[in-house]
Design an enzyme around this catalytic site. Structure first.
Site, short mmCIF file in Angstrom:
data_model
loop_
_atom_site.label_atom_id
_atom_site.label_comp_id
_atom_site.label_asym_id
_atom_site.label_seq_id
_atom_site.Cartn_x
_atom_site.Cartn_y
_atom_site.Cartn_z
N SER A 455 0.83 -1.20 0.00
CA SER A 455 0.00 0.00 0.00
C SER A 455 0.87 1.25 0.00
CB SER A 455 -0.91 0.01 1.23
OG SER A 455 -1.57 1.24 1.37
N ASP A 456 0.36 2.29 -0.66
CA ASP A 456 0.99 3.59 -0.56
C ASP A 456 0.86 4.09 0.88
OD1 ASP A 456 2.07 6.14 -1.47
OD2 ASP A 456 0.03 6.89 -1.15
N LYS A 457 1.88 4.73 1.38
CA LYS A 457 1.86 5.16 2.78
C LYS A 457 1.20 6.52 2.94
CE LYS A 457 5.68 6.72 4.67
NZ LYS A 457 5.34 8.11 5.09
N THR A 458 1.71 7.52 2.20
CA THR A 458 1.26 8.89 2.39
C THR A 458 -0.20 9.05 1.97
OG1 THR A 458 3.50 9.70 2.00
CG2 THR A 458 1.72 11.30 1.83
#
Length: 679
Positions: A455-458
């Site tokens: 998953s993308d974090k930001t």
């Protein structure tokens, strides 16, 4: 067919009727659509000759390049009526009956359906006439009265098929409805920055209208077509429309045309919206692909009533993406064809194998029964073939066929699809309790087997609300934002100007929407974190920006993946130049050969000093999950003027001002999650 080459003459001769058709505006939908087909210098020449430049086009659209549109609801409604809304009609959702028909296409169910129909049909078969003819041999068709309950097998199979089809279709229908609601909510949350009444506001993309002045920046996906008014080192990725991967440089002199569906890869700027919805380039392509067919047909009917010539122009414009009708039909077939999941593939293979095995066994059974009857009747008993016995022999053969069909029906696992469907439906229900929405039952297998999610974090696992919590300035590492009185005035002044000027002017900190809430961050979140540091240091960035408006910026090196930094050059009152830079701390520090000391004066910054700062400042910040940004500057003499295109020479020999640690808090709902973060 209308001749596109004569469109300019048509508009010139019928200017008054076109103005009436445009609802009082100085340009019609057809003119704007034709204009947006132009590219590069052709577009610049046409805008200049026909409209007197972008300013003249804005005047015809009754908008201001600086103040934007007014917030008058009547004016906005009129624009939507004349130029359309910024929405592309979605494909008509499948009805429940269509989903039922799709579910019936499963190979296993088809085999069961055929077996059930044959079984039911033969169960009601009754041999005609008298079957007790002694001269025709002994009966070999089974016991008396077995046909009375023969229909139960076929009815049970049909019932299981109905259960499977209804469960599958209802699940797909309900999940499709949920996903459409979720998609609608996401579209409402997708916002874009525009200028209304001289103020920068964020609006849902569906609320944008022709004539809006939109502010664009790095990372934006353009929701409308537009013409550039002012830009800073703007580069666009048009691969979604042209297939070319090279970034296209946009400026007002050579190529000001901005198209919907393209990505801003570098720079920033302002554009006037010229086409929305089905009239934009993305809308035209969707129309050609059949996504917006119904609304386009309705619009064509309206236009045909008003003007026959205009109706021909309102047809979807020709483009390379359209293709020939045959190609479009092929594309529709390919899009509608749904790939099978792993589970579906295995079940289909199993059903085919079972069907083949059952067919083989039933065939062997029928052959053995026929051979047994023939040998027993005509060889063992020695009876001759009598003409009057032919109907009796046929009845025997039909009974043998019924026995074979029974073997085939028994071999087909009618309970398998029902068991699989019920288990998947139960799994979907359990996954929904964890807020894991599954649109189709067969996708449950894939989601259920997931052991790791990348998953993308930001903004996904974090709140995407950047906040400066630490900084290194004047040779001191401050664990919290320091008091401005504890900092050297010169270092503080340079830091304030560097952050205020060397950030996109679309990035702002606005008052909270509700009393007691957090200030609202608009624009790039990292830049908002730096602007928040300015406010925390009891300073204001707005007076600095008013003193140095965006139009007076001499040169801007926008952020991109290669530079990993952003730099802005301003011209000083004495004619000299100052460049402010910010970017990833590890990269920026390598370009610095001096740093401001405890009194705000530059001192030598050697490689070993850099290594020590990385070890004692940057690494501790990174271990606490902070994003580190280095702020620096460089002064250039008035003469000779530097060669600004030689970036390797310009973006070097910097003076470091500060290293800021920015925090992006984890969302509360994330809970205990093991994160593997790749930088």
């Amino acid at each position: 067919m209308g001749d596109m080459s004569n469109s300019s003459d048509f508009y010139a001769k019928n200017q008054r009727s076109e103005n009436n058709h445009a609802g009082g505006f100085g340009v019609s939908v057809l003119e704007l659509r034709s204009l947006m087909e132009q590219r590069a210098t052709e577009a610049v020449v046409r805008v200049q000759e026909e409209y007197g430049g972008v300013e003249g086009l804005c005047s015809r659209l009754n908008t201001s390049p600086t103040e934007g549109l007014t917030s008058s609801q009547a004016d906005l409604d009129k624009r939507r009526e004349v130029y359309g809304e910024n929405t592309i009609p979605p494909k008509k959702p499948k009805t429940f009956l269509e989903l039922v028909w799709e579910a019936l296409q499963d190979v296993t169910l088809i085999i069961l359906e055929v077996a059930a129909v044959v079984s039911l049909g033969l169960s009601f078969y009754r041999p005609p006439g008298d079957t007790s003819v002694d001269s025709c041999g002994a009966a070999a068709g089974g016991e008396e009265g077995e046909g009375e309950a023969g229909w139960i097998e076929g009815a049970a199979i049909l019932l299981s098929v109905v259960c499977v089809v209804l469960v599958t279709a209802f699940n797909d229908w309900s999940k499709e409805k949920q996903f459409r609601g979720l998609q609608s909510r996401i579209q409402q949350e997708q916002k874009f920055q525009v200028v209304r009444d001289g103020q920068v506001v964020q609006l849902p993309v569906a609320d944008l209208v022709v004539g809006d002045i939109a502010q664009i920046k790095y990372g934006d996906l353009l929701p409308t077509d537009g013409i550039l008014i002012q830009g800073n080192d703007l580069k666009i990725d048009e691969s979604s429309l042209t297939g070319e991967s090279d970034h296209v440089k946009k400026d007002t002199e050579h190529d000001p045309m901005l198209l919907s569906g393209t990505h801003v890869m570098e720079g920033s700027g302002r554009m006037v919206v010229t086409a929305v919805g089905v009239n934009s380039q993305t809308g035209i392509i969707f129309t050609l692909l059949g996504a917006g067919t119904e609304e386009e047909e309705l619009k064509e009917k309206k236009v045909k009533k008003q003007d026959g010539a205009a109706a021909m122009e309102m047809q979807p414009l020709k483009s390379a993406e359209g293709g020939e009708p045959d190609e479009k039909e092929k594309r529709k077939v390919n899009v509608s064809k749904k790939d099978k999941s792993v589970l579906q593939g295995k079940l289909t293979k199993l059903a085919v194998q079972i069907g083949k095995a059952g067919l083989l066994m039933s065939s062997i059974t029928v052959i053995m029964l026929v051979l047994t009857f023939v040998i027993d009747t005509f060889v063992v008993q020695g009876l001759p073939w009598l003409t009057e016995c032919t109907p009796i022999y046929i009845q025997y053969f039909v009974k043998f066929f019924i026995v074979g069909v029974t073997v085939l029906v028994v071999a087909v696992p009618e309970g398998l699809p029902l068991a699989v469907t019920i288990s998947l439906a139960y799994s979907v229900k359990k996954m929904m309790k964890d807020n894991n929405l599954v649109r189709h039952l067969d996708a449950c297998e894939t989601m259920g087997n997931a052991t790791a999610i990348c998953s993308d974090k930001t903004g996904t696992l974090t709140t995407n609300r950047m906040t400066a919590v630490q900084c290194y300035i004047a040779d001191v590492h401050h664990k919290v934002v320091p008091d401005p009185g504890a900092l050297p005035p010169k270092s503080l002044d340079v830091l304030m100007h560097a952050i205020s000027i060397n950030s996109a002017y679309t990035s702002k900190i606005l008052p909270p929407d509700i009393e007691g809430g957090l200030p609202k961050q608009v624009g790039n979140k990292t830049e908002c974190g730096l602007l928040g540091l300015v406010l925390d240091l009891k300073r204001d960035y707005q007076p600095i920006r008013k003193q140095m408006p965006e139009e007076l910026l001499y040169k801007v090196y926008t952020f991109n993946s290669a530079r990993k930094s952003m730099s802005t050059v301003v011209k000083q009152p004495d004619g000299s130049y100052r460049m402010y830079s910010k970017g990833a701390s590890e990269i920026m520090l390598k370009k610095c050969n001096r740093i401001l000391n405890e009194v705000g004066e530059p001192r030598v910054f050697r490689p070993r000093d850099r290594d020590e700062m990385v070890k004692k400042v940057i690494e501790p910040m990174a271990c606490e999950g902070l994003r580190t940004i280095c702020v620096a500057y460089r002064d250039f003499p008035a003469s000779p003027e530097p060669l600004w295109d030689e970036e390797d020479l310009i973006l070097n020999d910097l003076i470091a001002v500060s290293v800021v640690g920015i925090e992006d808090p984890v969302r509360p709902e994330v809970g205990h999650v093991s994160l593997v973060i790749t930088c």
